[in-house]
Design a protein around this motif. Structure first.
Motif, PDB file in Angstrom:
ATOM      1  N   ASP A 591      75.880  43.214  20.463  1.00  0.00           N
ATOM      2  CA  ASP A 591      76.765  44.287  19.968  1.00  0.00           C
ATOM      3  C   ASP A 591      76.531  45.582  20.746  1.00  0.00           C
ATOM      4  N   ARG A 592      75.258  45.943  20.919  1.00  0.00           N
ATOM      5  CA  ARG A 592      74.958  47.183  21.644  1.00  0.00           C
ATOM      6  C   ARG A 592      75.399  47.111  23.098  1.00  0.00           C
ATOM      7  N   ALA A 593      75.150  45.955  23.709  1.00  0.00           N
ATOM      8  CA  ALA A 593      75.577  45.799  25.097  1.00  0.00           C
ATOM      9  C   ALA A 593      77.099  45.884  25.221  1.00  0.00           C
ATOM     10  N   GLY A 594      77.793  45.348  24.211  1.00  0.00           N
ATOM     11  CA  GLY A 594      79.250  45.453  24.215  1.00  0.00           C
ATOM     12  C   GLY A 594      79.722  46.891  24.125  1.00  0.00           C
ATOM     13  N   GLN A 595      79.028  47.675  23.288  1.00  0.00           N
ATOM     14  CA  GLN A 595      79.387  49.088  23.183  1.00  0.00           C
ATOM     15  C   GLN A 595      79.143  49.820  24.494  1.00  0.00           C
ATOM     16  N   GLN A 596      78.102  49.362  25.250  1.00  0.00           N
ATOM     17  CA  GLN A 596      77.786  49.988  26.533  1.00  0.00           C
ATOM     18  C   GLN A 596      78.583  49.383  27.689  1.00  0.00           C
ATOM     19  N   GLN A 597      79.400  48.345  27.368  1.00  0.00           N
ATOM     20  CA  GLN A 597      80.215  47.678  28.387  1.00  0.00           C
ATOM     21  C   GLN A 597      79.354  47.092  29.521  1.00  0.00           C
ATOM     22  N   ASP A 598      78.137  46.595  29.168  1.00  0.00           N
ATOM     23  CA  ASP A 598      77.228  46.005  30.147  1.00  0.00           C
ATOM     24  C   ASP A 598      77.508  44.496  30.217  1.00  0.00           C
ATOM     25  N   VAL A 599      78.430  44.099  31.094  1.00  0.00           N
ATOM     26  CA  VAL A 599      78.899  42.709  31.130  1.00  0.00           C
ATOM     27  C   VAL A 599      77.783  41.748  31.520  1.00  0.00           C
ATOM     28  N   GLU A 600      76.949  42.135  32.503  1.00  0.00           N
ATOM     29  CA  GLU A 600      75.870  41.256  32.953  1.00  0.00           C
ATOM     30  C   GLU A 600      74.876  40.993  31.826  1.00  0.00           C
ATOM     31  N   LYS A 601      74.524  42.049  31.087  1.00  0.00           N
ATOM     32  CA  LYS A 601      73.571  41.902  29.986  1.00  0.00           C
ATOM     33  C   LYS A 601      74.172  41.061  28.869  1.00  0.00           C
ATOM     34  N   ILE A 602      75.459  41.250  28.604  1.00  0.00           N
ATOM     35  CA  ILE A 602      76.126  40.446  27.579  1.00  0.00           C
ATOM     36  C   ILE A 602      76.066  38.971  27.923  1.00  0.00           C
ATOM     37  N   HIS A 603      76.304  38.645  29.204  1.00  0.00           N
ATOM     38  CA  HIS A 603      76.280  37.239  29.633  1.00  0.00           C
ATOM     39  C   HIS A 603      74.881  36.653  29.485  1.00  0.00           C
ATOM     40  N   ARG A 604      73.849  37.408  29.924  1.00  0.00           N
ATOM     41  CA  ARG A 604      72.473  36.923  29.844  1.00  0.00           C
ATOM     42  C   ARG A 604      72.042  36.712  28.391  1.00  0.00           C
ATOM     43  N   LEU A 605      72.359  37.682  27.529  1.00  0.00           N
ATOM     44  CA  LEU A 605      72.011  37.557  26.117  1.00  0.00           C
ATOM     45  C   LEU A 605      72.769  36.414  25.454  1.00  0.00           C
ATOM     46  N   GLY A 606      74.009  36.200  25.846  1.00  0.00           N
ATOM     47  CA  GLY A 606      74.804  35.115  25.277  1.00  0.00           C
ATOM     48  C   GLY A 606      74.211  33.751  25.582  1.00  0.00           C
ATOM     49  N   GLU A 607      73.687  33.576  26.820  1.00  0.00           N
ATOM     50  CA  GLU A 607      73.046  32.309  27.177  1.00  0.00           C
ATOM     51  C   GLU A 607      71.815  32.062  26.303  1.00  0.00           C
ATOM     52  N   GLU A 608      70.994  33.103  26.129  1.00  0.00           N
ATOM     53  CA  GLU A 608      69.808  32.950  25.286  1.00  0.00           C
ATOM     54  C   GLU A 608      70.198  32.681  23.839  1.00  0.00           C
ATOM     55  N   TYR A 609      71.268  33.314  23.379  1.00  0.00           N
ATOM     56  CA  TYR A 609      71.747  33.104  22.012  1.00  0.00           C
ATOM     57  C   TYR A 609      72.077  31.629  21.788  1.00  0.00           C
ATOM     58  N   ARG A 610      72.745  30.996  22.756  1.00  0.00           N
ATOM     59  CA  ARG A 610      73.121  29.584  22.600  1.00  0.00           C
ATOM     60  C   ARG A 610      71.886  28.681  22.580  1.00  0.00           C
ATOM     61  N   ARG A 611      70.883  29.010  23.427  1.00  0.00           N
ATOM     62  CA  ARG A 611      69.652  28.188  23.444  1.00  0.00           C
ATOM     63  C   ARG A 611      68.921  28.283  22.103  1.00  0.00           C
ATOM     64  N   VAL A 612      68.785  29.489  21.569  1.00  0.00           N
ATOM     65  CA  VAL A 612      68.107  29.671  20.284  1.00  0.00           C
ATOM     66  C   VAL A 612      68.885  28.973  19.171  1.00  0.00           C
ATOM     67  N   GLU A 613      70.215  29.038  19.235  1.00  0.00           N
ATOM     68  CA  GLU A 613      71.058  28.410  18.223  1.00  0.00           C
ATOM     69  C   GLU A 613      70.836  26.904  18.191  1.00  0.00           C
ATOM     70  N   GLN A 614      70.721  26.253  19.400  1.00  0.00           N
ATOM     71  CA  GLN A 614      70.485  24.810  19.475  1.00  0.00           C
ATOM     72  C   GLN A 614      69.096  24.457  18.928  1.00  0.00           C
ATOM     73  N   ARG A 615      68.097  25.278  19.292  1.00  0.00           N
ATOM     74  CA  ARG A 615      66.739  25.039  18.801  1.00  0.00           C
ATOM     75  C   ARG A 615      66.695  25.167  17.280  1.00  0.00           C
ATOM     76  N   LEU A 616      67.403  26.139  16.729  1.00  0.00           N
ATOM     77  CA  LEU A 616      67.419  26.358  15.285  1.00  0.00           C
ATOM     78  C   LEU A 616      68.061  25.177  14.559  1.00  0.00           C
ATOM     79  N   ALA A 617      69.114  24.613  15.130  1.00  0.00           N
ATOM     80  CA  ALA A 617      69.765  23.457  14.505  1.00  0.00           C
ATOM     81  C   ALA A 617      68.801  22.275  14.414  1.00  0.00           C
ATOM     82  N   ALA A 618      67.992  22.058  15.467  1.00  0.00           N
ATOM     83  CA  ALA A 618      67.023  20.959  15.452  1.00  0.00           C
ATOM     84  C   ALA A 618      65.926  21.203  14.414  1.00  0.00           C
TER      85      ALA A 618
END
Length: 631
Positions: A591-618
């Motif tokens: 959310d904060r990165a979106g407010q700052q319009q930091d596209v690279e940071k948004i992409h990097r955080l999004g990848e980590e978000y998906r990995r954590v989400e998969q680990r949490l499901a297991a």
């Protein structure tokens, strides 16, 4: 039976009287809410009743055997004990009995009849007092107050101030004293923890006095209200809503009595003036004497009330029938956060947006506002829609600007006299208008925002947590203003009383979607209970069984096995909690990165978000399998 009686107590600091001549008593079965504006001495009165502070005048009598538990706003708890150890102090008497039972059990081999009899009596008392299930009760209280299993072994020195308050509250609830004195126990609790505490207090066998700024909470748990204001205390029967009605009725009755008295005084003074030197001079002098005696002994003061704001939010013009309409809307940043069903907002609707923190409520609001572009779909704004937006913590205000400068920036065409007149209606008088925004309280900032909205005259309001950090009078004022608003209202809020009083619709942000309900908080609560009943399978209730003294060692071995499995489950729950916290933190960072319009940071955080989400499901799948095996 009276637990505490306060007689003619007063408190003075220097030359300032906080309150005086207060007479109150707490009876068995009382559930008292202590209310009033900030600064009137509510916490001071509670400390005096608890014996932590002495009154300047008067005295407090406590029943000889009454056990009192006191929760301050900011408890110290500056020790190296863990959260679990602090909570266990609430059942210290049971732990002492348990230790004595173990000592006696080790001596039973001697076959002494006296030891056997003593063991039997103590074991029966231990069982009757809930000794066999106290670890489960400690765990239930901590979980109910919003702690997670991984925090149980954490030293209290590492907890935040709000968490320390909840730790002491857990200890007090487990102690179950005759009288609880609670200063802002609802601070730092989410809705689920609030409802848990309400349920606990409703079934609490003792009495309590509680200070709280949550009106719904006061409605749910109290049967009497103490109002502290203008240095005096008044008692009202019933809960918070009943108090509001009685307060208005009481004020109007006193005002009528005072006005009748003023008429009598004016008429008597006029008779004396006309006749003091005439033929009826003797009668006039008699009336003057009686009037003086009346003024000294019987006359009442004009009933006082806290100053009220006199402002209404009047739209400059009404919007069209359609205010907002969404189609195939997806909100978020580089990844979808919410897939929103097609929504239509019509003129005059009052929509409360609810859901857990981090679910996307503010993101949805900002997307409707146009501050954030949709990832997919569209948001259509109707004809003539004029929006007033109030973000959380009033972040739109310049902290360095004065109150007057803030309004002048919004309405440069207005004369200073007009702006001062408006501010006067909002209780900013004299030098108050030259205070900087950063110096204002939460309630004062809310009044500045109301002044700005009054100048801009929107027909649609979008509000993000409008009652956060407000005392009860400020909450009441804001709700009255919003109830009188004739436009459309969308507001994010955890304030159940506000939602109950304002909402015509509720949008529930849950998971990755939005559920729409017709109604207010009651409708949402009914929907949530129905969803819980259909989605959560009933689990068998575990009960403790009585073991005879000769089977004590076998019982202990079985308990140790259970505790081992529970420990493994707790460790898994701790890992899940860490992953969930990380997922929430990543969402907030995105959310904060979106407010700052930091596209690279948004992409990097999004990848980590998906990995954590998969680990949490297991992890959740592993947890469900372990619970099923344990059952």
């Amino acid at each position: 039976m009276s637990l505490i009686v306060a007689q003619d107590i007063g408190k003075y600091y220097g030359g300032h009287d906080v309150f005086s001549h207060i007479n109150v008593r707490v009876e068995a079965g009382d559930r008292i809410g202590l209310v009033g504006p900030n600064g009137e001495g509510k916490s001071t009165l509670l400390r005096i009743l608890a014996g932590v502070e002495e009154p300047t005048a008067g005295h407090v009598k406590r029943s000889h055997q009454v056990r009192v538990g006191y929760l301050p706003q900011d408890p110290p708890l500056l020790s190296d004990r863990t959260l679990w150890e602090v909570a266990l102090e609430g059942v210290a008497h049971l732990r002492q009995m348990e230790e004595e039972l173990e000592q006696l059990a080790s001596q039973l081999a001697d076959g002494s009849p006296q030891l056997l009899e003593r063991y039997g009596r103590l074991e029966e008392e231990f069982k009757r007092s809930g000794g066999y299930d106290y670890p489960a009760r400690v765990r239930a209280v901590l979980l109910g107050l919003g702690f997670q299993p991984h925090q149980f072994d954490q030293p209290v020195t590492q907890l935040s101030g709000g968490q320390r308050t909840r730790a002491l509250l857990a200890q007090l609830l487990l102690q179950s004293p005759d009288l609880l004195l609670l200063d802002e126990p609802t601070n730092h609790l989410d809705v689920e923890a609030l409802e848990w505490l309400e349920t606990w207090l409703r079934s609490y066998p003792g009495s309590f006095v509680v200070i709280a700024h949550d009106r719904y909470f006061l409605d749910a748990v109290t049967n009497r209200i103490w109002e502290l204001g203008f240095g005096r205390l008044e008692v009202y029967r019933g809960n918070y809503s009943a108090y509001l009605r009685q307060r208005e009725e009481r004020f109007r009755a006193r005002l009528r009595e005072w006005e009748k008295q003023q008429t009598y005084i004016r008429q008597t003074e006029e008779f004396i003036r006309r006749n003091i030197a005439g033929q009826r001079s003797r009668e006039a002098r008699g009336r003057r004497t009686r009037l003086q005696r009346f003024l000294e002994e019987e006359a009442i003061e004009r009933p006082r009330e806290h100053r009220q704001i006199r402002v209404r939010l009047r739209p400059r013009y009404p919007s069209g029938e359609l205010v907002f309409q969404t189609r195939h809307l997806v909100v978020g940043y580089d990844r979808p956060l919410l897939r929103v069903p097609d929504l239509t907002v019509r003129r005059g609707e009052r929509i409360a947006i609810v859901g857990p923190n981090g679910a996307g409520k503010t993101t949805l609001l900002r997307t409707l506002l146009g501050e954030l572009p949709p990832l997919e779909g569209t948001v259509r704004r109707g004809a003539g829609v004029r929006i007033g937006y109030v973000p959380q913590h009033h972040t739109g205000l310049d902290p360095q600007a004065t109150v007057l400068e803030t309004l002048r920036q919004a309405a440069p065409q207005m004369e200073e006299e007009e702006l001062r007149s408006l501010l006067g209606q909002l209780l900013f008088h004299g030098d108050d208008v030259f205070k900087r925004v950063e110096e204002l309280s939460g309630g004062q900032r809310t009044r500045v925002v109301l002044a700005l909205l009054s100048l801009r005259r929107p027909n649609t309001l979008l509000l993000d947590e409008p009652t956060n950090h407000l005392d009860l009078p400020s909450q009441e004022i804001l709700q009255e203003v919003l109830q009188a608003f004739e436009g459309t209202l969308l507001f994010v809020s955890h304030d159940r009383y506000l939602i109950q009083g304002l909402a015509t619709h509720v949008w529930v942000v849950e998971g990755d979607t939005v559920h729409t309900l017709l109604g207010n908080w009651d409708a949402y609560r009914a929907w949530r209970e129905k969803a819980k009943d259909t989605s959560t399978p009933a689990r068998p209730k575990k009960t403790s069984t009585r073991e005879q003294w000769e089977d004590l060692r076998a019982q202990r071995r079985a308990r140790q096995e259970r505790e081992k499995r529970q420990q493994q489950l707790r460790q898994l729950e701790e890992t899940i909690e860490r992953m969930e916290n990380r997922l929430q933190a990543l969402g907030e960072a995105i959310d904060r990165a979106g407010q700052q319009q930091d596209v690279e940071k948004i992409h990097r955080l999004g990848e980590e978000y998906r990995r954590v989400e998969q680990r949490l499901a297991a992890l959740w799948q592993d947890w469900e399998e372990r619970v099923a095996m344990d059952d």
